[in-house]
Design a protein around this motif. Structure first.
Motif, PDB file in Angstrom:
ATOM      1  N   LEU A  11       0.823  -1.209   0.000  1.00  0.00           N
ATOM      2  CA  LEU A  11       0.000   0.000   0.000  1.00  0.00           C
ATOM      3  C   LEU A  11       0.857   1.260   0.000  1.00  0.00           C
ATOM      4  CD1 LEU A  11      -2.872  -1.023   2.441  1.00  0.00           C
ATOM      5  CD2 LEU A  11      -3.001  -0.748  -0.040  1.00  0.00           C
ATOM      6  N   ALA A  12       1.946   1.242   0.755  1.00  0.00           N
ATOM      7  CA  ALA A  12       2.822   2.414   0.807  1.00  0.00           C
ATOM      8  C   ALA A  12       3.417   2.707  -0.566  1.00  0.00           C
ATOM      9  CB  ALA A  12       3.925   2.201   1.832  1.00  0.00           C
ATOM     10  N   SER A  13       3.864   1.675  -1.261  1.00  0.00           N
ATOM     11  CA  SER A  13       4.465   1.897  -2.580  1.00  0.00           C
ATOM     12  C   SER A  13       3.425   2.384  -3.579  1.00  0.00           C
ATOM     13  CB  SER A  13       5.125   0.616  -3.087  1.00  0.00           C
ATOM     14  OG  SER A  13       4.159  -0.397  -3.313  1.00  0.00           O
ATOM     15  N   LEU A  14       2.207   1.857  -3.496  1.00  0.00           N
ATOM     16  CA  LEU A  14       1.161   2.288  -4.425  1.00  0.00           C
ATOM     17  C   LEU A  14       0.737   3.729  -4.164  1.00  0.00           C
ATOM     18  CD1 LEU A  14      -1.138  -0.875  -4.611  1.00  0.00           C
ATOM     19  CD2 LEU A  14       0.236   0.093  -6.449  1.00  0.00           C
ATOM     20  N   ILE A  15       0.663   4.111  -2.904  1.00  0.00           N
ATOM     21  CA  ILE A  15       0.194   5.457  -2.556  1.00  0.00           C
ATOM     22  C   ILE A  15       1.281   6.504  -2.800  1.00  0.00           C
ATOM     23  CG2 ILE A  15      -0.534   6.922  -0.641  1.00  0.00           C
ATOM     24  CD1 ILE A  15      -1.930   4.425   0.536  1.00  0.00           C
ATOM     25  N   LEU A  16       2.517   6.207  -2.411  1.00  0.00           N
ATOM     26  CA  LEU A  16       3.579   7.201  -2.489  1.00  0.00           C
ATOM     27  C   LEU A  16       4.118   7.373  -3.907  1.00  0.00           C
ATOM     28  CD1 LEU A  16       5.519   6.314   0.786  1.00  0.00           C
ATOM     29  CD2 LEU A  16       3.884   8.175   0.414  1.00  0.00           C
ATOM     30  N   ALA A  17       4.294   6.274  -4.616  1.00  0.00           N
ATOM     31  CA  ALA A  17       4.836   6.341  -5.983  1.00  0.00           C
ATOM     32  C   ALA A  17       4.353   5.109  -6.722  1.00  0.00           C
ATOM     33  CB  ALA A  17       6.359   6.407  -5.963  1.00  0.00           C
ATOM     34  N   LYS A  18       3.281   5.281  -7.485  1.00  0.00           N
ATOM     35  CA  LYS A  18       2.611   4.134  -8.117  1.00  0.00           C
ATOM     36  C   LYS A  18       3.558   3.285  -8.948  1.00  0.00           C
ATOM     37  CE  LYS A  18       0.388   4.537 -11.941  1.00  0.00           C
ATOM     38  NZ  LYS A  18      -0.544   4.818 -13.055  1.00  0.00           N
ATOM     39  N   ASP A  19       4.368   3.947  -9.784  1.00  0.00           N
ATOM     40  CA  ASP A  19       5.225   3.188 -10.689  1.00  0.00           C
ATOM     41  C   ASP A  19       6.334   2.428  -9.963  1.00  0.00           C
ATOM     42  OD1 ASP A  19       3.709   3.967 -12.821  1.00  0.00           O
ATOM     43  OD2 ASP A  19       5.035   5.616 -13.420  1.00  0.00           O
ATOM     44  N   SER A  20       6.610   2.805  -8.715  1.00  0.00           N
ATOM     45  CA  SER A  20       7.635   2.073  -7.960  1.00  0.00           C
ATOM     46  C   SER A  20       7.203   0.643  -7.672  1.00  0.00           C
ATOM     47  CB  SER A  20       7.936   2.796  -6.647  1.00  0.00           C
ATOM     48  OG  SER A  20       6.829   2.702  -5.748  1.00  0.00           O
ATOM     49  N   PHE A  21       5.910   0.404  -7.766  1.00  0.00           N
ATOM     50  CA  PHE A  21       5.433  -0.954  -7.506  1.00  0.00           C
ATOM     51  C   PHE A  21       5.904  -1.927  -8.579  1.00  0.00           C
ATOM     52  CE2 PHE A  21       2.228  -4.336  -7.047  1.00  0.00           C
ATOM     53  CZ  PHE A  21       2.375  -4.574  -5.687  1.00  0.00           C
ATOM     54  N   TYR A  73       5.856 -19.508 -15.580  1.00  0.00           N
ATOM     55  CA  TYR A  73       5.209 -19.591 -14.270  1.00  0.00           C
ATOM     56  C   TYR A  73       6.285 -19.427 -13.209  1.00  0.00           C
ATOM     57  CZ  TYR A  73       2.635 -21.709 -10.336  1.00  0.00           C
ATOM     58  OH  TYR A  73       2.015 -21.949  -9.116  1.00  0.00           O
ATOM     59  N   PRO A  74       6.431 -18.256 -12.643  1.00  0.00           N
ATOM     60  CA  PRO A  74       5.446 -17.185 -12.509  1.00  0.00           C
ATOM     61  C   PRO A  74       5.650 -15.961 -13.400  1.00  0.00           C
ATOM     62  CG  PRO A  74       7.123 -16.896 -10.859  1.00  0.00           C
ATOM     63  CD  PRO A  74       7.541 -18.091 -11.678  1.00  0.00           C
ATOM     64  N   CYS A  75       6.792 -15.847 -14.118  1.00  0.00           N
ATOM     65  CA  CYS A  75       7.231 -14.536 -14.617  1.00  0.00           C
ATOM     66  C   CYS A  75       6.284 -13.950 -15.665  1.00  0.00           C
ATOM     67  CB  CYS A  75       8.638 -14.654 -15.176  1.00  0.00           C
ATOM     68  SG  CYS A  75       9.823 -15.348 -13.998  1.00  0.00           S
ATOM     69  N   LEU A  76       5.929 -14.725 -16.699  1.00  0.00           N
ATOM     70  CA  LEU A  76       5.030 -14.205 -17.728  1.00  0.00           C
ATOM     71  C   LEU A  76       3.680 -13.809 -17.131  1.00  0.00           C
ATOM     72  CD1 LEU A  76       4.288 -13.710 -20.741  1.00  0.00           C
ATOM     73  CD2 LEU A  76       3.503 -16.087 -20.791  1.00  0.00           C
ATOM     74  N   LEU A  77       3.141 -14.662 -16.267  1.00  0.00           N
ATOM     75  CA  LEU A  77       1.834 -14.370 -15.663  1.00  0.00           C
ATOM     76  C   LEU A  77       1.899 -13.121 -14.795  1.00  0.00           C
ATOM     77  CD1 LEU A  77       0.716 -18.007 -14.701  1.00  0.00           C
ATOM     78  CD2 LEU A  77       0.085 -16.676 -16.716  1.00  0.00           C
ATOM     79  N   GLY A  78       3.026 -12.920 -14.130  1.00  0.00           N
ATOM     80  CA  GLY A  78       3.178 -11.718 -13.317  1.00  0.00           C
ATOM     81  C   GLY A  78       3.172 -10.442 -14.133  1.00  0.00           C
ATOM     82  N   GLY A  79       3.501 -10.541 -15.433  1.00  0.00           N
ATOM     83  CA  GLY A  79       3.489  -9.366 -16.288  1.00  0.00           C
ATOM     84  C   GLY A  79       2.114  -8.727 -16.409  1.00  0.00           C
ATOM     85  N   PHE A  80       1.049  -9.513 -16.233  1.00  0.00           N
ATOM     86  CA  PHE A  80      -0.294  -8.957 -16.326  1.00  0.00           C
ATOM     87  C   PHE A  80      -0.592  -8.020 -15.152  1.00  0.00           C
ATOM     88  CE2 PHE A  80      -0.468 -12.567 -19.127  1.00  0.00           C
ATOM     89  CZ  PHE A  80      -1.278 -12.140 -20.161  1.00  0.00           C
ATOM     90  N   ALA A  81       0.028  -8.276 -14.007  1.00  0.00           N
ATOM     91  CA  ALA A  81      -0.119  -7.351 -12.879  1.00  0.00           C
ATOM     92  C   ALA A  81       0.539  -6.021 -13.206  1.00  0.00           C
ATOM     93  CB  ALA A  81       0.477  -7.952 -11.615  1.00  0.00           C
ATOM     94  N   ALA A  82       1.704  -6.067 -13.879  1.00  0.00           N
ATOM     95  CA  ALA A  82       2.379  -4.829 -14.271  1.00  0.00           C
ATOM     96  C   ALA A  82       1.547  -4.049 -15.279  1.00  0.00           C
ATOM     97  CB  ALA A  82       3.757  -5.159 -14.846  1.00  0.00           C
ATOM     98  N   MET A  83       0.846  -4.757 -16.163  1.00  0.00           N
ATOM     99  CA  MET A  83      -0.004  -4.060 -17.142  1.00  0.00           C
ATOM    100  C   MET A  83      -1.201  -3.386 -16.470  1.00  0.00           C
ATOM    101  SD  MET A  83      -0.024  -6.224 -20.695  1.00  0.00           S
ATOM    102  CE  MET A  83      -0.565  -7.794 -20.033  1.00  0.00           C
ATOM    103  N   MET A  84      -1.717  -3.985 -15.417  1.00  0.00           N
ATOM    104  CA  MET A  84      -2.825  -3.357 -14.701  1.00  0.00           C
ATOM    105  C   MET A  84      -2.407  -2.042 -14.061  1.00  0.00           C
ATOM    106  SD  MET A  84      -5.128  -6.277 -12.808  1.00  0.00           S
ATOM    107  CE  MET A  84      -3.889  -7.547 -12.587  1.00  0.00           C
ATOM    108  N   LEU A  85      -1.141  -1.923 -13.737  1.00  0.00           N
ATOM    109  CA  LEU A  85      -0.652  -0.722 -13.053  1.00  0.00           C
ATOM    110  C   LEU A  85      -0.456   0.458 -14.006  1.00  0.00           C
ATOM    111  CD1 LEU A  85       0.334   0.158 -10.197  1.00  0.00           C
ATOM    112  CD2 LEU A  85       2.640  -0.500 -10.914  1.00  0.00           C
TER     113      LEU A  85
END
Length: 289
Positions: free
Chosen positions: A43-53, A139-151
């Motif tokens: 939550l801290a990373s998302l609130i303070l600097a979104k792209d840092s996530f 698994y897991p790296c490609l699938l994790g890329g979809f979380a980065a796209m949501m951001l």
């Protein structure tokens, strides 16, 4: 006259199983503490600097790949970690910056890098190690890329919080309902403690979380969020069972002991990485962007 020793008690086959940390089967205090700590960092990373996530996602994928490679080593697989780790970072950055096409290209380049690594450093079982490396890149790296796209979009914080909250509610609801009401095993040979009652709890909590997130964050009808939550519960459960199958075949209980009360990071990512493509696709269609 000697008194014969008492007969050894025979376990009642109908009795509830006992676990070293209670019926929960884990150190609940440590699990809660680690979970709260992870939530604060996220939550801290998302609130303070979104792209840092993006850095947190990339680091999580690298650690997850390391844990999976370490587990596969128990069966003689030698995952080429250098190209897989570099590819994991590349996939997350590409997905965040350029979207699904760039993610697909980065995955292809990672697979090529794994193959090239084994060509340069040939050893017995190279084909098997190459397959294990490509599997780890997927698994897991490609699938994790979809979380980065949501951001990436302007409302990326809301999308990622929706994804995380709904998926985490699957674990929390299933865990609580399973401990309190679990009577009918869902897949006893794969995950003995997972029950149909726990799955019902997952569906309920995910539906409530999904309805609230889509209504308050995006102004969408609550029933769309409830439907998303119900599907997330099913996909998250499948992801959990998939990792249970992998661990059972590898002869291990946890991917590592990195997180007290939880096991390894992959033991927490199993549901998230399976749900990420679903949430990205649904939010992309419903919300746009």
């Amino acid at each position: 006259m000697n008194t014969p020793p008492p007969a050894s008690p025979v376990a009642d086959p109908g009795a509830a199983p006992t676990y070293p940390h209670g019926r929960a089967g884990r150190n609940l205090g440590a699990a809660i503490g680690v979970g709260v700590g992870l939530a604060v960092v996220i939550l801290a990373s998302l609130i303070l600097a979104k792209d840092s996530f993006v850095v947190i996602i990339a680091a999580a994928m690298v650690v997850g790949a390391w844990e999976l490679a370490r587990a596969l080593r128990n069966k003689g697989f030698q995952v080429p970690l250098v190209p897989v780790g570099a590819g994991a970072v590349g996939m997350i950055v590409a997905a965040h910056q350029r979207g699904p096409e760039a993610l697909a290209i980065a995955f292809g380049l990672t697979c090529a890098g794994v193959l090239l690594w084994r060509v340069i450093d040939p050893r017995p079982g190279s084909a098997r190690d190459t397959a294990a490396g490509i599997f780890t890149a997927l698994y897991p790296c490609l699938l994790g890329g979809f979380a980065a796209m949501m951001l990436a979009p302007d409302d990326g914080r809301s999308r990622l919080i929706t994804f995380l909250l709904v998926t985490v509610c699957s674990d929390i609801g299933g865990y609580a309902a399973g401990v309190l009401f679990g009577r009918h095993p869902m897949a006893p040979r794969i995950s003995p403690k997972k029950s149909w009652e726990g799955f019902a709890g997952s569906v309920f909590t995910c539906a409530v979380a999904g309805a609230a997130c889509l209504f308050f964050f995006f102004g969408q009808p609550w029933w769309q969020g409830a439907l998303l939550g119900a599907v997330v519960a099913a996909v998250a459960t499948i992801g959990d069972l998939m990792e249970s199958v992998i661990k059972r075949n590898l002869g291990i209980k946890d991917m590592s002991n990195l997180l007290p009360g939880h096991g390894g990071l992959m033991d927490r990512l199993d549901s998230l990485i399976m749900v990420a493509p679903l949430c990205w696709a649904v939010l992309h269609q419903v919300v746009g962007g």
